[in-house]
Design a protein around this motif. Sequence first.
Motif, PDB file in Angstrom:
ATOM      1  N   TRP A 276     -90.719 -11.640 -36.519  1.00  0.00           N
ATOM      2  CA  TRP A 276     -91.020 -12.948 -37.087  1.00  0.00           C
ATOM      3  C   TRP A 276     -90.945 -14.106 -36.100  1.00  0.00           C
ATOM      4  O   TRP A 276     -91.582 -15.130 -36.311  1.00  0.00           O
ATOM      5  CB  TRP A 276     -90.148 -13.244 -38.316  1.00  0.00           C
ATOM      6  N   LEU A 277     -90.174 -13.985 -35.026  1.00  0.00           N
ATOM      7  CA  LEU A 277     -90.055 -15.107 -34.105  1.00  0.00           C
ATOM      8  C   LEU A 277     -90.862 -14.926 -32.824  1.00  0.00           C
ATOM      9  O   LEU A 277     -91.480 -15.871 -32.331  1.00  0.00           O
ATOM     10  CB  LEU A 277     -88.583 -15.372 -33.752  1.00  0.00           C
ATOM     11  N   LEU A 278     -90.895 -13.723 -32.301  1.00  0.00           N
ATOM     12  CA  LEU A 278     -91.561 -13.466 -31.021  1.00  0.00           C
ATOM     13  C   LEU A 278     -93.005 -13.958 -30.971  1.00  0.00           C
ATOM     14  O   LEU A 278     -93.399 -14.583 -29.981  1.00  0.00           O
ATOM     15  CB  LEU A 278     -91.474 -11.974 -30.670  1.00  0.00           C
ATOM     16  N   PRO A 279     -93.815 -13.760 -32.031  1.00  0.00           N
ATOM     17  CA  PRO A 279     -95.206 -14.239 -31.960  1.00  0.00           C
ATOM     18  C   PRO A 279     -95.336 -15.762 -31.785  1.00  0.00           C
ATOM     19  O   PRO A 279     -96.375 -16.245 -31.371  1.00  0.00           O
ATOM     20  CB  PRO A 279     -95.804 -13.806 -33.308  1.00  0.00           C
ATOM     21  N   PHE A 280     -94.286 -16.511 -32.086  1.00  0.00           N
ATOM     22  CA  PHE A 280     -94.341 -17.973 -32.006  1.00  0.00           C
ATOM     23  C   PHE A 280     -93.687 -18.531 -30.737  1.00  0.00           C
ATOM     24  O   PHE A 280     -93.640 -19.736 -30.541  1.00  0.00           O
ATOM     25  CB  PHE A 280     -93.663 -18.586 -33.241  1.00  0.00           C
TER      26      PHE A 280
ATOM     27  N   ALA B  99     -87.422 -26.750 -33.284  1.00  0.00           N
ATOM     28  CA  ALA B  99     -87.300 -26.545 -34.729  1.00  0.00           C
ATOM     29  C   ALA B  99     -88.631 -26.147 -35.361  1.00  0.00           C
ATOM     30  O   ALA B  99     -88.669 -25.352 -36.296  1.00  0.00           O
ATOM     31  CB  ALA B  99     -86.757 -27.802 -35.395  1.00  0.00           C
ATOM     32  N   GLY B 100     -89.730 -26.687 -34.848  1.00  0.00           N
ATOM     33  CA  GLY B 100     -91.050 -26.344 -35.389  1.00  0.00           C
ATOM     34  C   GLY B 100     -91.384 -24.877 -35.189  1.00  0.00           C
ATOM     35  O   GLY B 100     -91.955 -24.232 -36.071  1.00  0.00           O
ATOM     36  N   THR B 101     -91.023 -24.338 -34.036  1.00  0.00           N
ATOM     37  CA  THR B 101     -91.257 -22.918 -33.753  1.00  0.00           C
ATOM     38  C   THR B 101     -90.430 -22.058 -34.688  1.00  0.00           C
ATOM     39  O   THR B 101     -90.929 -21.083 -35.266  1.00  0.00           O
ATOM     40  CB  THR B 101     -90.896 -22.597 -32.283  1.00  0.00           C
ATOM     41  N   LEU B 102     -89.178 -22.400 -34.851  1.00  0.00           N
ATOM     42  CA  LEU B 102     -88.295 -21.655 -35.747  1.00  0.00           C
ATOM     43  C   LEU B 102     -88.801 -21.728 -37.185  1.00  0.00           C
ATOM     44  O   LEU B 102     -88.851 -20.723 -37.897  1.00  0.00           O
ATOM     45  CB  LEU B 102     -86.883 -22.218 -35.636  1.00  0.00           C
ATOM     46  N   SER B 103     -89.217 -22.910 -37.595  1.00  0.00           N
ATOM     47  CA  SER B 103     -89.743 -23.091 -38.945  1.00  0.00           C
ATOM     48  C   SER B 103     -91.011 -22.264 -39.165  1.00  0.00           C
ATOM     49  O   SER B 103     -91.169 -21.617 -40.204  1.00  0.00           O
ATOM     50  CB  SER B 103     -90.038 -24.567 -39.193  1.00  0.00           C
ATOM     51  N   ALA B 104     -91.917 -22.280 -38.198  1.00  0.00           N
ATOM     52  CA  ALA B 104     -93.152 -21.497 -38.314  1.00  0.00           C
ATOM     53  C   ALA B 104     -92.846 -20.012 -38.431  1.00  0.00           C
ATOM     54  O   ALA B 104     -93.464 -19.294 -39.227  1.00  0.00           O
ATOM     55  CB  ALA B 104     -94.062 -21.760 -37.119  1.00  0.00           C
ATOM     56  N   GLY B 105     -91.906 -19.527 -37.648  1.00  0.00           N
ATOM     57  CA  GLY B 105     -91.530 -18.116 -37.712  1.00  0.00           C
ATOM     58  C   GLY B 105     -90.947 -17.747 -39.060  1.00  0.00           C
ATOM     59  O   GLY B 105     -91.320 -16.732 -39.656  1.00  0.00           O
ATOM     60  N   LEU B 106     -90.042 -18.562 -39.564  1.00  0.00           N
ATOM     61  CA  LEU B 106     -89.439 -18.274 -40.868  1.00  0.00           C
ATOM     62  C   LEU B 106     -90.465 -18.384 -41.991  1.00  0.00           C
ATOM     63  O   LEU B 106     -90.470 -17.583 -42.927  1.00  0.00           O
ATOM     64  CB  LEU B 106     -88.266 -19.220 -41.125  1.00  0.00           C
TER      65      LEU B 106
ATOM     66  N   VAL C 104     -92.651 -15.692 -45.567  1.00  0.00           N
ATOM     67  CA  VAL C 104     -92.868 -16.004 -46.982  1.00  0.00           C
ATOM     68  C   VAL C 104     -94.337 -15.771 -47.328  1.00  0.00           C
ATOM     69  O   VAL C 104     -95.220 -16.254 -46.629  1.00  0.00           O
ATOM     70  CB  VAL C 104     -92.483 -17.484 -47.259  1.00  0.00           C
ATOM     71  N   PRO C 105     -94.613 -15.014 -48.409  1.00  0.00           N
ATOM     72  CA  PRO C 105     -96.011 -14.786 -48.811  1.00  0.00           C
ATOM     73  C   PRO C 105     -96.757 -16.112 -49.025  1.00  0.00           C
ATOM     74  O   PRO C 105     -96.175 -17.105 -49.481  1.00  0.00           O
ATOM     75  CB  PRO C 105     -95.890 -14.022 -50.137  1.00  0.00           C
ATOM     76  N   HIS C 106     -98.048 -16.119 -48.697  1.00  0.00           N
ATOM     77  CA  HIS C 106     -98.853 -17.341 -48.723  1.00  0.00           C
ATOM     78  C   HIS C 106     -98.846 -18.021 -50.093  1.00  0.00           C
ATOM     79  O   HIS C 106     -98.720 -19.252 -50.179  1.00  0.00           O
ATOM     80  CB  HIS C 106    -100.287 -17.044 -48.292  1.00  0.00           C
TER      81      HIS C 106
END
Length: 156
Positions: free
Chosen positions: A11-15, A27-34, A38-40
């Motif tokens: 979940w984090l590596l791709p970002f 924080a934006g990278t962490l937020s995008a990963g998390l 979550v399903p769309h």
Amino acid sequence: DAALLDRLDDWLLPFLTGAASFAAINAGTLSAGLTSLVPHDLQRKVDALAPTHFDAPSGSHVPIRYDGEWPMLAVRVQELFGLDRHPAIANGTVPLTLELLSPAHRPIQTTRDLPGFWRGSWADVRTDMRGRYPRHVWPENPLAAAATSRAKPRGT
């Protein structure tokens, strides 16, 4: 926490483009990963029930803060002119706490009842603010006034 740490590569590596250290992760990278976990359809539901911003009658896109007991909207009072109902989220079930600001972005008053503010203490606030900020619009009836993010509306 343990489950997230176990799946960190998923979940984090791709970002993590270009981040060479833990301190370089914002924080934006962490937020995008998390968020990617979550399903769309659920993301859309959360966005609808707990939006990140409020569209003020003035046209401004004002951020909503969720770091306190209640969601908070800090907005200049002139940007809410004409609004006759209190802003709320979660399909109208959770009123936003409004931190009404002066033109200098200083707190004037905090309320969870905007119509009550217009009917009640607005007259006192208006008197005080007209003296401090004479270049700004301070109407007697804020419900009938046009919302603005400017000192004086154009053409006046």
